[in-house]
Design a protein around this motif. Structure first.
Motif, PDB file in Angstrom:
ATOM      1  N   PRO A 136       0.847  -1.187   0.000  1.00 15.43           N
ATOM      2  CA  PRO A 136       0.000   0.000   0.000  1.00 15.43           C
ATOM      3  C   PRO A 136       0.887   1.243   0.000  1.00 15.43           C
ATOM      4  O   PRO A 136       1.978   1.240   0.572  1.00 15.43           O
ATOM      5  CB  PRO A 136      -0.778  -0.115   1.322  1.00 15.43           C
ATOM      6  N   SER A 195      -2.185   2.471  -7.614  1.00 14.86           N
ATOM      7  CA  SER A 195      -3.393   3.072  -8.187  1.00 14.86           C
ATOM      8  C   SER A 195      -3.053   4.102  -9.252  1.00 14.86           C
ATOM      9  O   SER A 195      -3.721   4.193 -10.292  1.00 14.86           O
ATOM     10  CB  SER A 195      -4.234   3.722  -7.083  1.00 14.86           C
ATOM     11  N   ARG A 234     -10.281  -4.978  -9.200  1.00 14.06           N
ATOM     12  CA  ARG A 234      -9.531  -4.412  -8.077  1.00 14.06           C
ATOM     13  C   ARG A 234      -9.953  -5.091  -6.784  1.00 14.06           C
ATOM     14  O   ARG A 234     -11.135  -5.372  -6.576  1.00 14.06           O
ATOM     15  CB  ARG A 234      -9.785  -2.907  -7.959  1.00 14.06           C
ATOM     16  N   TRP A 235      -8.979  -5.320  -5.903  1.00 10.81           N
ATOM     17  CA  TRP A 235      -9.262  -5.958  -4.627  1.00 10.81           C
ATOM     18  C   TRP A 235     -10.284  -5.170  -3.808  1.00 10.81           C
ATOM     19  O   TRP A 235     -11.262  -5.741  -3.328  1.00 10.81           O
ATOM     20  CB  TRP A 235      -7.987  -6.156  -3.823  1.00 10.81           C
ATOM     21  N   ASP A 236     -10.075  -3.886  -3.632  1.00 10.44           N
ATOM     22  CA  ASP A 236     -10.960  -3.113  -2.759  1.00 10.44           C
ATOM     23  C   ASP A 236     -12.404  -3.155  -3.238  1.00 10.44           C
ATOM     24  O   ASP A 236     -13.327  -3.351  -2.448  1.00 10.44           O
ATOM     25  CB  ASP A 236     -10.481  -1.660  -2.669  1.00 10.44           C
ATOM     26  N   ALA A 255     -15.642  -5.333  -1.560  1.00  7.59           N
ATOM     27  CA  ALA A 255     -16.861  -4.633  -1.135  1.00  7.59           C
ATOM     28  C   ALA A 255     -18.113  -5.431  -1.480  1.00  7.59           C
ATOM     29  O   ALA A 255     -19.103  -5.395  -0.735  1.00  7.59           O
ATOM     30  CB  ALA A 255     -16.910  -3.245  -1.774  1.00  7.59           C
ATOM     31  N   ARG A 311      -4.760 -10.915  -0.069  1.00 10.81           N
ATOM     32  CA  ARG A 311      -5.661 -10.019  -0.793  1.00 10.81           C
ATOM     33  C   ARG A 311      -5.431 -10.237  -2.286  1.00 10.81           C
ATOM     34  O   ARG A 311      -4.582  -9.624  -2.883  1.00 10.81           O
ATOM     35  CB  ARG A 311      -5.411  -8.571  -0.364  1.00 10.81           C
ATOM     36  N   ASP A 317     -13.342   6.003  -3.616  1.00 12.32           N
ATOM     37  CA  ASP A 317     -12.418   4.877  -3.528  1.00 12.32           C
ATOM     38  C   ASP A 317     -11.281   5.125  -2.544  1.00 12.32           C
ATOM     39  O   ASP A 317     -10.662   4.180  -2.047  1.00 12.32           O
ATOM     40  CB  ASP A 317     -11.839   4.541  -4.899  1.00 12.32           C
ATOM     41  N   ARG A 352     -11.740   3.507   0.686  1.00 17.89           N
ATOM     42  CA  ARG A 352     -11.517   2.060   0.732  1.00 17.89           C
ATOM     43  C   ARG A 352     -10.042   1.710   0.684  1.00 17.89           C
ATOM     44  O   ARG A 352      -9.679   0.535   0.733  1.00 17.89           O
ATOM     45  CB  ARG A 352     -12.254   1.370  -0.429  1.00 17.89           C
ATOM     46  N   ASP A 353      -9.175   2.708   0.544  1.00 21.12           N
ATOM     47  CA  ASP A 353      -7.739   2.440   0.568  1.00 21.12           C
ATOM     48  C   ASP A 353      -7.347   1.822   1.907  1.00 21.12           C
ATOM     49  O   ASP A 353      -8.038   2.012   2.918  1.00 21.12           O
ATOM     50  CB  ASP A 353      -6.943   3.737   0.375  1.00 21.12           C
ATOM     51  N   ALA A 354      -6.211   1.121   1.911  1.00 17.05           N
ATOM     52  CA  ALA A 354      -5.712   0.557   3.169  1.00 17.05           C
ATOM     53  C   ALA A 354      -5.453   1.691   4.161  1.00 17.05           C
ATOM     54  O   ALA A 354      -4.712   2.625   3.852  1.00 17.05           O
ATOM     55  CB  ALA A 354      -4.432  -0.221   2.924  1.00 17.05           C
ATOM     56  N   HIS A 375      -7.522   7.678  -8.229  1.00 12.17           N
ATOM     57  CA  HIS A 375      -8.706   6.840  -8.463  1.00 12.17           C
ATOM     58  C   HIS A 375      -9.625   7.404  -9.542  1.00 12.17           C
ATOM     59  O   HIS A 375     -10.663   6.799  -9.830  1.00 12.17           O
ATOM     60  CB  HIS A 375      -9.483   6.674  -7.158  1.00 12.17           C
TER      61      HIS A 375
END
Length: 263
Positions: free
Chosen positions: A8, A13, A34-36, A40, A98, A149, A152-154, A221
């Motif tokens: 991260p 991104s 994308r993971w995030d 979700a 992840r 977004d 939702r980042d780490a 993003h």
């Protein structure tokens, strides 16, 4: 297919955004994963009631189900999009299970493409000085997100955890020594590079050395208009959870998630 992975706050991104822009300008028809955003879809109230978050993020069963769904989604996309103009671009963090399934050798329909030269995994390697700047930016944007977004980042604690895991697992695998790495809280380029070279050893992978902080409009993003994303439907989410529950005991899921770095 092109995937961006890494720590991260390393520039994934931003690089993904630029790759999408270049691909669209070249006339490619782009889909993203994308993971995030993928996670979700699994964070529904009915599922979170059964599998609540744990100390380091989402529940192991949710992480495992999301990863297995993603490989199935890749296989479907590949079978439905054979035109060379089609392109899939993704962001897969790997660390902490992840979408770590993307770098694991699994005998399924997605593996031949994931292991081929037509797919590339990039991981950005910022200098120590730039990494400090990126960490500061992440803390600021997480505290005051300018884009949905970014929320939702780490978060900073997961960002720090990701580095600790990188350091710990690199030492455990014998890629570096604790003495050479030094302070466990300090980012080290060599450790990071060796660890991701290990994680990506079954993939066509390239490091991107980053030493410049680019000034861009908007956020990392802000993607091209009209870009669609692979997201699990409610039915696919339920099926993925059920498949994991049926195939694996709770203890085995935990062990597999804990062993995400063994490839």
């Amino acid at each position: 297919m092109v995937f961006f992975t890494g720590l991260p706050a390393s520039g994934k991104s931003f690089l993904m955004r630029e790759q999408i822009s270049m691909a669209a300008s070249a006339g490619r028809r782009v889909r993203i994963i994308r993971w995030d955003a993928g996670l979700a879809a699994f964070e529904r109230d009915s599922i979170l009631a059964r599998y609540p978050d744990v100390a380091d993020g989402s529940h192991p069963i949710i992480r495992k189900a999301a990863g297995l769904w993603a490989r199935q989604a890749l296989a479907r996309w590949l079978s439905e999009n054979r035109d060379p103009a089609e392109m899939l671009i993704g962001e897969v963090p790997i660390i902490g299970s992840r979408y770590s399934e993307f770098v694991q050798v699994i005998p399924d329909a997605a593996e031949p493409a994931l292991a081929s030269d037509t797919t590339v995994f990039f991981y950005p390697v910022p200098t120590g000085e730039l990494r400090e700047k990126l960490e500061a930016i992440r803390k600021a944007t997480f505290a005051n997100p300018q884009h949905p977004d970014e929320a939702r980042d780490a978060p900073p604690e997961i960002m720090n955890l990701a580095w600790r895991l990188t350091r710990e697992k690199a030492i455990e695998l014998g890629l570096v020594t604790a003495r050479a790495v030094g302070d466990q809280s300090s980012y080290d380029e060599t450790t990071y590079r060796r660890f991701f070279d290990h994680l990506l050893r079954h993939r066509n992978a390239r490091a991107i050395d980053i030493d410049t902080l680019y000034s861009v409009s908007g956020t990392a993003h802000d993607l091209e208009a009209g870009i669609s994303e692979l997201i699990a439907t409610p039915g696919e989410v339920e099926n993925a959870i059920a498949d994991v529950e049926l195939a694996l005991t709770a203890g085995k899921v935990v062990r597999e998630v804990e062993n995400w770095y063994l490839v």
